[in-house]
Write an enzyme that holds these catalytic residues in place. Structure first.
Site, mmCIF file in Angstrom:
data_model
loop_
_atom_site.group_PDB
_atom_site.id
_atom_site.type_symbol
_atom_site.label_atom_id
_atom_site.label_comp_id
_atom_site.label_asym_id
_atom_site.label_seq_id
_atom_site.Cartn_x
_atom_site.Cartn_y
_atom_site.Cartn_z
ATOM 1 N N LEU A 1 0.831 -1.208 0.000
ATOM 2 C CA LEU A 1 0.000 0.000 0.000
ATOM 3 C C LEU A 1 0.860 1.251 0.000
ATOM 4 C CD1 LEU A 1 -2.603 1.734 0.539
ATOM 5 C CD2 LEU A 1 -2.208 1.289 2.984
ATOM 6 N N SER A 2 0.510 2.227 -0.837
ATOM 7 C CA SER A 2 1.091 3.561 -0.814
ATOM 8 C C SER A 2 2.603 3.490 -1.006
ATOM 9 C CB SER A 2 0.702 4.257 0.494
ATOM 10 O OG SER A 2 0.993 5.627 0.455
ATOM 11 N N ALA A 3 3.413 3.897 -0.013
ATOM 12 C CA ALA A 3 4.863 3.747 -0.149
ATOM 13 C C ALA A 3 5.222 2.287 -0.342
ATOM 14 C CB ALA A 3 5.577 4.310 1.078
ATOM 15 N N GLY B 1 3.237 0.244 -1.866
ATOM 16 C CA GLY B 1 2.841 -0.010 -3.243
ATOM 17 C C GLY B 1 3.899 0.457 -4.224
ATOM 18 N N ALA B 2 4.491 1.635 -3.951
ATOM 19 C CA ALA B 2 5.571 2.124 -4.797
ATOM 20 C C ALA B 2 6.791 1.213 -4.691
ATOM 21 C CB ALA B 2 5.927 3.552 -4.402
#
Length: 360
Positions: free
Chosen positions: A145-147, A149-150
């Site tokens: 998720l989010s960071a 996810g990146a």
């Protein structure tokens, strides 16, 4: 009247009870211990189901900013799903010494370069689990998720030969930023490399040819932290390496939500984009599945990304279908025919599998 020191001591004790338990106190997650040089200075935790088959699949789960491995597991429900369906989990965890907000450093070039920094630490964790626990090297997946996810995008780019697939939730394209100010700009949809530049950065990250891992994207339509244009940019980054058209092969509605699918020359689904209507920044959950719990950045929107991602990877039986609150009784036969049953037929099948010891 209590002394000042006694009052301070009591407040300190109360504050301790209110803190979330660290991952090492969560009996579901076990610390990895040493796992190589660990150039990214990360922590690592594992989860192994109580009933372990040979050649288990492995899912690497990457938390978001301000989160811990344990907290993300509780919110997303991954370890409960893994226990029920017999696959292993790896939870890398950021340290505050690396990032005060506990974000994986997806914007730092040295942390997203193959065999360097945080991506190499995660790769070393995977190697340890494969060597020690009989993981099927053909069924290794990554999600975040989010960071996280990146960083999932970074793992897929730097080690595409390791992963069969990845699921990026509210993330960003690989190598779309190289500084903290650029990271905030990209999150808001400002500036950034062209689609062609993003594709070239993906290709240059490993020198890999074929086959490439599949990519599943999950994005809230009302996300104000990582805006939806980032999901479209990820599609563009991966589209040409998979040899798919600009337009999706098909689009389907799941209740209020939408799923776009790109298929390769063999008709295999290689990229999918779930747009969750009205959802802000977070991981989509469905409390009705029994997997996960709502909280900050863990959003009960009536669809479980955890279950759906695991299903797309073949880790969950296909009959355990997406939940659609609009389904009517007359749709049951058609739902069963397409693997979408929620009612009695599904219960019969599940009861039979439990009787055979194939489902907990």
């Amino acid at each position: 009247m209590r002394s000042m020191s006694d009052t301070i001591a009591r407040l300190a004790a109360l504050r301790g009870t209110l803190r979330p338990r660290p991952a090492q106190e969560n009996p579901n997650l076990i610390a990895l211990g040493a796992f190589g040089a660990n150039p990214g200075a990360l922590e690592g935790y594992r989860y192994l189901p109580s009933k372990r088959a040979r050649n288990m699949a492995l899912v690497v789960v990457l938390h978001g900013c301000t989160q811990t491995a344990s907290g993300y597991d509780i919110g997303s429900g991954w370890s409960r799903l893994a226990e029920d369906y017999g696959f292993a989990l790896l939870f890398p965890e950021q340290r505050r010494a690396n990032n005060p907000n506990l974000c994986f450093n997806w914007f730092n070039p040295e942390d997203i370069r193959r065999d360097h920094g945080e991506v190499f630490s995660i790769r070393q964790m995977i190697a340890k689990l494969v060597a020690e626990h009989g993981i099927d090297s053909r069924r290794i997946f990554v999600t975040g998720l989010s960071a996280g996810g990146a960083m999932t995008a970074a793992m897929l780019a730097t080690y595409p030969e390791v992963f069969a697939g990845g699921a990026i939730i509210a993330g960003l394209p690989y190598a779309s930023a190289a500084t903290i100010p650029e990271a905030f700009d990209r999150m808001r949809g400002h500036g950034g490399p062209t689609a062609k530049e993003l594709e070239q950065r993906l290709r240059n990250a490993s020198g890999h040819k074929d086959p490439w891992p599949t990519v599943s994207l999950w994005q809230g339509s009302a996300d104000r932290t990582v805006v939806p244009s980032n999901a479209n940019a990820i599609v563009e980054q991966w589209r040409n390496v998979h040899g798919v058209d600009t337009s999706p092969a098909h689009v389907e509605n799941i209740g209020r939500h939408q799923r776009k699918v790109w298929t390769d020359a063999h008709g295999v689904e290689v990229i999918e984009l779930h747009t969750i209507a009205g959802m802000d920044h977070g991981t989509p959950l469905d409390a009705g599945t029994g997997y996960g719990a709502s909280g900050p950045f863990m959003l009960d929107v009536g669809i479980s990304s955890t279950v759906e991602i695991a299903r797309s990877w073949g880790l969950v039986p296909s009959f355990e279908k997406r939940r659609n609150a609009a389904a009517q009784p007359e749709d049951v036969a058609a739902s069963f025919a397409t693997g979408r049953d929620r009612g009695g037929i599904q219960k019969v099948i599940e009861d039979a599998l439990r009787s055979a010891g194939l489902l907990r």
